[in-house]
Design a protein around this motif. Structure first.
Motif, PDB file in Angstrom:
ATOM      1  N   LYS A 186      -3.740   5.493  -8.279  1.00  0.00           N
ATOM      2  CA  LYS A 186      -3.511   4.542  -6.952  1.00  0.00           C
ATOM      3  C   LYS A 186      -5.197   4.097  -7.199  1.00  0.00           C
ATOM      4  O   LYS A 186      -4.548   2.890  -6.395  1.00  0.00           O
ATOM      5  CB  LYS A 186      -2.987   5.197  -5.967  1.00  0.00           C
ATOM      6  N   TRP A 199       0.883  -1.212  -0.058  1.00  0.00           N
ATOM      7  CA  TRP A 199      -0.198  -0.050   0.040  1.00  0.00           C
ATOM      8  C   TRP A 199       0.374   0.978  -0.061  1.00  0.00           C
ATOM      9  O   TRP A 199       0.290   1.469  -0.890  1.00  0.00           O
ATOM     10  CB  TRP A 199      -1.349   0.127   1.559  1.00  0.00           C
ATOM     11  N   GLN A 200       1.655   1.228   0.916  1.00  0.00           N
ATOM     12  CA  GLN A 200       3.128   2.288   0.849  1.00  0.00           C
ATOM     13  C   GLN A 200       3.202   2.739  -0.869  1.00  0.00           C
ATOM     14  O   GLN A 200       3.563   3.788  -0.899  1.00  0.00           O
ATOM     15  CB  GLN A 200       4.292   1.948   1.773  1.00  0.00           C
ATOM     16  N   GLN A 215       1.145   4.012  -2.685  1.00  0.00           N
ATOM     17  CA  GLN A 215       0.447   5.833  -2.754  1.00  0.00           C
ATOM     18  C   GLN A 215       1.757   6.689  -3.215  1.00  0.00           C
ATOM     19  O   GLN A 215       1.730   7.932  -2.803  1.00  0.00           O
ATOM     20  CB  GLN A 215       0.417   6.223  -0.599  1.00  0.00           C
ATOM     21  N   TRP A 274      -4.962  -0.061  -6.319  1.00  0.00           N
ATOM     22  CA  TRP A 274      -4.958  -0.758  -5.222  1.00  0.00           C
ATOM     23  C   TRP A 274      -6.230  -1.161  -4.856  1.00  0.00           C
ATOM     24  O   TRP A 274      -6.080  -2.403  -4.430  1.00  0.00           O
ATOM     25  CB  TRP A 274      -5.358   0.790  -4.150  1.00  0.00           C
TER      26      TRP A 274
END
Length: 391
Positions: A272, A96-97, A100, A276
Motif C-alpha cells: 500500500k 485510497w480505501q 488500504q 498510494w
C-alpha cells in the motif's frame, strides 16, 4: 500401563492430525501459487511505484476527458465546477480505501475485486453482488473505447488526407480491435508497462493539445453559456446525461486491485505504500488533464462545443491529427464501489467521521447510478431514428 498406551495413541493421533492439517495447508498454498503464477496479474510481483502511476493514469484518464467541455455545457458553470471537484475528491478517497483494503487480512492479498466483495458480503453473495456490476462496467467501457479508438483513427485519416476516399467507421474499429488481439497475448500486467507509459504520456499530451488549441482558436463569436435545452424537461435530461459523462470520465477503479497485485509486499514494506505514492502522482496527472480541458474548452466554445472537443477544433490540422492519434494510442493502453465494503469490513463507529464520509459517498453514488441512465436512455430514444449501424 494401559493409561500410558492410551496417552501414546492419543498423542500419535494428534500428531497425525497436525501433519494432515499441515499437509493440507501446504497443498492449498501450492495450489494458490500455481493459480497466481498462471494469472496475468500476479505472475510477476515486481512492479515499482511508478508502474502503479502509469497503470492508474491509463486506467483513469480515459477518452471521456474529451467530452467534459460538452458535459459542462449541460451542467453550467456553478454545478459543473462543483461536480468536477467532488468527483475528483470522492474517487480519490474511494481509491485510497481500496489500496488500504488490499491487504487488510494478514498474510492474504485481495488481488481481484470479487475477492474483496466475498470478504465483505460472503463467499456466494459477494460474487453475485460484485461480478455482474464489474462485467457491465468492463463491457461498457470496452465498447466505448472501441468506438472512440475507431472514430479517432477515422478523424486522423480524414485530417491528413482530405482527398482520400471515405472509409466506414466500422472498418477503423476493426483495425483498432486487431491491435488489441495482439496485445491480449502478452503474458502479464508488467509486460504492458511500456504500453501503459506510452498511453499515460498520450493522455496528458492530447489533453494539453485540446486546451491549448482551444486557447489558440480563441473565444468564439457570440459565445453563450446558457443551457442548450429549449425546454425545462430537455434541460433536465441533458443535465442527467452530463452527470453520466463526468462519471465515465472518472472510471478506472475496477482494475485498481489488479494493479496493486503486481507490487511486491512484505510485513515490513506492504504494497500500500508504493501503490498510494503511484496513485497520488496519477491523480495529479488526472487534475492536469481534466480541469483545463473542461473549463477552458467550455469557456472558449460555450454551449456550442461538440461532444468531443477535438471535433470543435479544426486547425492547426497537423496538431489535431496528432491529438487524434494520441487518443488511439491511449485507448489501446487503457483497454487492458468501495464505501459499502469499507463499512461492512471495518465497521467504523456510527456517526464517526469515517462513517459519515462513507455514507455521503454512497448517497452521491446512488443518486448518480439512478439519475444518469435516465438522461442517457432519453437521448437514445430521441436519436434512435437517426442511427446508422456499421456506417
Amino acid at each position: 500401563m494401559g493409561t500410558q498406551d492410551t496417552d501414546d495413541m492419543k498423542s500419535s493421533v494428534h500428531l497425525k492430525d497436525q501433519d494432515d492439517e499441515s499437509y493440507n495447508d501446504d497443498k492449498r498454498r501450492a495450489e494458490q501459487k500455481a493459480i497466481d503464477d498462471w494469472l496475468p496479474i500476479t505472475s510477476s510481483r515486481n512492479a515499482k511505484w511508478y508502474y502503479a502511476a502509469f497503470h492508474n493514469v491509463t486506467a483513469m484518464v480515459g477518452a471521456g476527458v474529451l467530452s467534459l467541455p460538452y458535459a459542462m455545457s449541460n451542467l453550467g458553470w456553478g454545478p459543473g465546477v462543483v461536480i468536477l471537484i467532488l468527483s475528483w475528491v470522492i474517487t480519490l478517497y474511494t481509491l485510497w480505501q481500496m489500496v488500504q483494503m488490499h491487504e487488510m487480512v494478514p498474510g492474504k492479498r485481495f488481488d481481484r475485486y470479487h475477492e474483496l466483495g466475498q470478504e465483505a458480503f460472503g463467499e456466494k453473495l459477494g460474487l453475485y453482488i460484485v461480478v455482474p456490476q464489474q462485467l457491465i462496467c468492463e463491457v461498457g467501457v470496452n465498447i466505448v473505447y472501441m468506438v472512440t479508438g475507431g472514430k479517432s483513427l477515422k478523424k486522423f485519416h480524414e485530417t491528413v488526407c482530405e482527398d482520400c476516399e471515405k472509409i466506414k467507421t466500422s472498418y477503423f474499429i476493426m483495425i483498432f480491435a486487431s491491435v488489441h488481439f495482439i496485445l491480449s497475448h502478452l503474458p502479464n500486467f508488467n509486460s504492458i508497462s511500456g504500453v501503459s507509459l506510452a498511453a499515460a504520456v498520450m493522455s496528458l499530451t492530447y489533453s494539453t493539445i485540446a486546451w491549448t488549441a482551444s486557447i489558440n482558436k480563441g473565444m468564439q463569436q457570440n459565445v453563450q453559456y446558457g443551457y442548450k435545452g429549449t425546454t425545462p424537461t430537455q434541460t433536465t435530461f441533458n443535465f442527467l446525461t452530463a452527470l453520466g459523462d463526468v462519471a465515465f470520465a472518472y472510471a478506472g477503479h475496477n482494475v485498481v486491485l489488479e494493479i496493486q497485485a503486481t507490487i511486491p509486499s512484505t510485513p515490513e514494506k506492504p504494497s500500500k505504500g508504493p501503490m498510494w505514492k503511484g496513485v497520488v502522482v496519477a491523480y495529479i496527472v488526472v487534475a492536469l488533464c481534466y480541469f483545463p480541458v473542461a473549463l477552458i474548452g467550455y469557456y472558449m466554445f460555450g454551449n456550442e462545443v461538440a461532444d468531443n472537443i477535438l471535433i470543435s477544433l479544426e486547425k492547426p490540422k497537423w496538431l489535431i491529427a496528432a491529438a487524434n492519434m494520441f487518443v488511439v494510442i491511449h485507448v489501446i493502453g487503457s483497454y487492458q464501489l468501495p464505501c459499502i465494503m469499507w463499512l461492512a469490513i471495518y465497521k467504523p463507529k456510527k456517526f464517526s467521521l469515517s462513517w459519515c464520509t462513507n455514507w455521503i459517498c454512497i448517497f452521491f453514488g446512488l443518486c448518480l447510478m439512478i439519475l444518469s441512465p435516465i438522461g442517457g436512455l432519453q437521448n437514445i430514444i430521441k436519436q434512435a431514428k437517426n442511427y446508422k449501424f456499421y456506417n
